[in-house]
Each structure stands twice: as C-alpha cells, then as structure tokens.
Design a protein around this motif. Sequence first.
Motif, PDB file in Angstrom:
ATOM      1  N   PHE A 196       2.731   7.522   0.888  1.00  0.00           N
ATOM      2  CA  PHE A 196       1.284   7.594   0.636  1.00  0.00           C
ATOM      3  C   PHE A 196       0.942   8.590  -0.476  1.00  0.00           C
ATOM      4  O   PHE A 196       0.089   9.456  -0.299  1.00  0.00           O
ATOM      5  CB  PHE A 196       0.512   7.950   1.921  1.00  0.00           C
ATOM      6  CG  PHE A 196       0.733   6.989   3.044  1.00  0.00           C
ATOM      7  CD1 PHE A 196       0.151   5.731   3.029  1.00  0.00           C
ATOM      8  CD2 PHE A 196       1.535   7.326   4.129  1.00  0.00           C
ATOM      9  CE1 PHE A 196       0.361   4.826   4.074  1.00  0.00           C
ATOM     10  CE2 PHE A 196       1.756   6.438   5.170  1.00  0.00           C
ATOM     11  CZ  PHE A 196       1.166   5.190   5.139  1.00  0.00           C
ATOM     12  N   ASP A 197       1.615   8.445  -1.616  1.00  0.00           N
ATOM     13  CA  ASP A 197       1.403   9.391  -2.726  1.00  0.00           C
ATOM     14  C   ASP A 197       0.770   8.706  -3.929  1.00  0.00           C
ATOM     15  O   ASP A 197       1.447   8.505  -4.944  1.00  0.00           O
ATOM     16  CB  ASP A 197       2.751  10.036  -3.100  1.00  0.00           C
ATOM     17  CG  ASP A 197       2.584  11.111  -4.156  1.00  0.00           C
ATOM     18  OD1 ASP A 197       1.576  11.830  -4.104  1.00  0.00           O
ATOM     19  OD2 ASP A 197       3.443  11.223  -5.048  1.00  0.00           O
ATOM     20  N   THR A 239      -3.298   3.729  -1.149  1.00  0.00           N
ATOM     21  CA  THR A 239      -3.937   2.699  -1.979  1.00  0.00           C
ATOM     22  C   THR A 239      -4.776   1.774  -1.087  1.00  0.00           C
ATOM     23  O   THR A 239      -4.668   1.832   0.141  1.00  0.00           O
ATOM     24  CB  THR A 239      -2.874   1.821  -2.684  1.00  0.00           C
ATOM     25  OG1 THR A 239      -2.199   1.048  -1.673  1.00  0.00           O
ATOM     26  CG2 THR A 239      -1.875   2.645  -3.466  1.00  0.00           C
ATOM     27  N   HIS A 264      -2.436  -0.120   1.262  1.00  0.00           N
ATOM     28  CA  HIS A 264      -2.102   0.598   2.508  1.00  0.00           C
ATOM     29  C   HIS A 264      -3.268   0.501   3.489  1.00  0.00           C
ATOM     30  O   HIS A 264      -3.090   0.241   4.674  1.00  0.00           O
ATOM     31  CB  HIS A 264      -1.894   2.100   2.235  1.00  0.00           C
ATOM     32  CG  HIS A 264      -0.712   2.452   1.398  1.00  0.00           C
ATOM     33  ND1 HIS A 264      -0.785   3.304   0.324  1.00  0.00           N
ATOM     34  CD2 HIS A 264       0.591   2.083   1.501  1.00  0.00           C
ATOM     35  CE1 HIS A 264       0.416   3.457  -0.206  1.00  0.00           C
ATOM     36  NE2 HIS A 264       1.269   2.716   0.477  1.00  0.00           N
ATOM     37  N   ARG A 311      -2.191  14.533   0.710  1.00  0.00           N
ATOM     38  CA  ARG A 311      -2.121  13.111   1.089  1.00  0.00           C
ATOM     39  C   ARG A 311      -2.749  12.910   2.459  1.00  0.00           C
ATOM     40  O   ARG A 311      -3.463  11.929   2.691  1.00  0.00           O
ATOM     41  CB  ARG A 311      -0.659  12.649   1.142  1.00  0.00           C
ATOM     42  CG  ARG A 311       0.012  12.705  -0.206  1.00  0.00           C
ATOM     43  CD  ARG A 311       1.446  12.286  -0.067  1.00  0.00           C
ATOM     44  NE  ARG A 311       2.293  13.033  -0.970  1.00  0.00           N
ATOM     45  CZ  ARG A 311       3.607  12.949  -1.029  1.00  0.00           C
ATOM     46  NH1 ARG A 311       4.242  12.148  -0.206  1.00  0.00           N
ATOM     47  NH2 ARG A 311       4.296  13.658  -1.884  1.00  0.00           N
ATOM     48  N   SER A 346       1.412  -0.864  -5.948  1.00  0.00           N
ATOM     49  CA  SER A 346       2.266   0.170  -5.357  1.00  0.00           C
ATOM     50  C   SER A 346       1.769   1.513  -5.878  1.00  0.00           C
ATOM     51  O   SER A 346       1.163   1.588  -6.954  1.00  0.00           O
ATOM     52  CB  SER A 346       3.722  -0.033  -5.757  1.00  0.00           C
ATOM     53  OG  SER A 346       3.902   0.293  -7.120  1.00  0.00           O
ATOM     54  N   SER A 347       2.047   2.568  -5.116  1.00  0.00           N
ATOM     55  CA  SER A 347       1.576   3.902  -5.526  1.00  0.00           C
ATOM     56  C   SER A 347       2.180   4.293  -6.869  1.00  0.00           C
ATOM     57  O   SER A 347       1.507   4.906  -7.707  1.00  0.00           O
ATOM     58  CB  SER A 347       1.951   4.951  -4.479  1.00  0.00           C
ATOM     59  OG  SER A 347       1.312   4.681  -3.268  1.00  0.00           O
ATOM     60  N   LYS A 397       0.025   5.178 -10.258  1.00  0.00           N
ATOM     61  CA  LYS A 397       0.071   6.483 -10.931  1.00  0.00           C
ATOM     62  C   LYS A 397       0.348   6.304 -12.415  1.00  0.00           C
ATOM     63  O   LYS A 397      -0.202   7.002 -13.254  1.00  0.00           O
ATOM     64  CB  LYS A 397       1.147   7.372 -10.284  1.00  0.00           C
ATOM     65  CG  LYS A 397       0.690   7.949  -8.972  1.00  0.00           C
ATOM     66  CD  LYS A 397       1.740   8.846  -8.353  1.00  0.00           C
ATOM     67  CE  LYS A 397       2.810   8.065  -7.661  1.00  0.00           C
ATOM     68  NZ  LYS A 397       3.681   8.856  -6.795  1.00  0.00           N
ATOM     69  N   VAL A 413      -7.795   1.665  -5.409  1.00  0.00           N
ATOM     70  CA  VAL A 413      -7.734   2.813  -4.488  1.00  0.00           C
ATOM     71  C   VAL A 413      -9.154   3.152  -4.045  1.00  0.00           C
ATOM     72  O   VAL A 413     -10.116   2.827  -4.745  1.00  0.00           O
ATOM     73  CB  VAL A 413      -7.140   4.090  -5.173  1.00  0.00           C
ATOM     74  CG1 VAL A 413      -5.651   4.012  -5.312  1.00  0.00           C
ATOM     75  CG2 VAL A 413      -7.803   4.357  -6.513  1.00  0.00           C
TER      76      VAL A 413
END
Length: 158
Positions: free
Chosen positions: A10-11, A14, A17, A50, A126-127, A131, A144
């Motif tokens: 969970f970084d 999103t 998730h 997070r 995906s995280s 990013k 997000v």
Amino acid sequence: MRRVVCPGSFDPVTNGHLDIIGRTSRLYDEVVVAVLINIEKTGLFTVEERIEMLEAVTKEYGNVRVEKFHGLLVDYCRQNDIAAIVKGLRAVSDFDYELQMAQLNYRMSGVETLFMSTNPEYSFLSSSRLKEIARYGGDVSGLVPDLVQRLLVERLRG
Ligand code: PNS
C-alpha cells in the motif's frame, strides 16, 4: 465473527485497492488491512503514513481496521484469528505469483486465500506505475483517492 485480511504494501493505497477492500467489507464482519513492514525496501511513504492514508479512506466502511505486520502473513493470521486472506487479481499475469503464494500459505498454516477479480476500471493499476506517472508530472486523478493524490504530489515535488 468472520474476519479476513487484505494484505499489501500500500505504498500508497490506490482506487484499485480500495475497490477490493470496500467489496470485501460488504461480505465479512471485519476486514483487517495489514500493511507489510519490509525492512529490505524503503517506500515512498513510511508505514505510518500509509496507515494514516488507509484509515482516512476506509473510514466510511465502518468495519475496516488498519494495522501493520512483519514476518509471515500466516503467523499474523494465526495471532489475530483470521481464517482467510483476500487478494485482488488484476490479470492472468498476477496469477502465477498469487497462486504460488496462496498454496504456500495454505501448506504452512491452513489459512485460505480468496481471489477477487479487480474492477476492470483499475485492472491496469499498480502503486509502482502510479508513482512513476506522478513523479514525471502525469495526471493520477481518478486512480487514487483525492487525499492520496495531494500527498503524492507533495512528496514527489519536495
Ligand atoms: O502489495 P504487495 O507488495 O504485492 O503485497 C505482498 C504481500 C505483503 C501480500 C506479501 O509480500 C506477503 O504476504 N509478505 C509477508 C511475508 C510472507 O508471508 N511471505 C510468504 C509468502 S508465501
């Protein structure tokens, strides 16, 4: 009480998730979102950050608890009376890795893994990709929660 865990890095969290967590929360009495403490990898956000983001964006569900864990996920499940792990599957490419992990976890502990198909709206998300997009100034709105978008932009600008 039927309690399940949604584990991950969970970084940051999103909308993909959140879709899985929200749908799981309608099926079970309690959902524990367990954030992995990974000593080998520094994230963009600290585990505490997070957790704060996850708590803020899952508050409305009412039956979601956010915690951190380290070590084996199945040990965490045993210690917290959790009988099943819920994982989102985005595409066939996730399957090999997830199947292997599910089978190993079952072999080690008898803890079941349940797969939920990701909303196609987020199946590409995906995280790490997120990013990358944010880092180079791309637009991540809609991918997000607003709070996460603000914190992402702030972190990557600084
Ligand atoms: O969001 P991620 O990084 O894909 O999540 C992976 C996670 C946290 C679910 C996975 O790495 C995990 O369960 N780690 C804990 C260590 C563990 O139990 N390893 C054995 C897997 S068979």
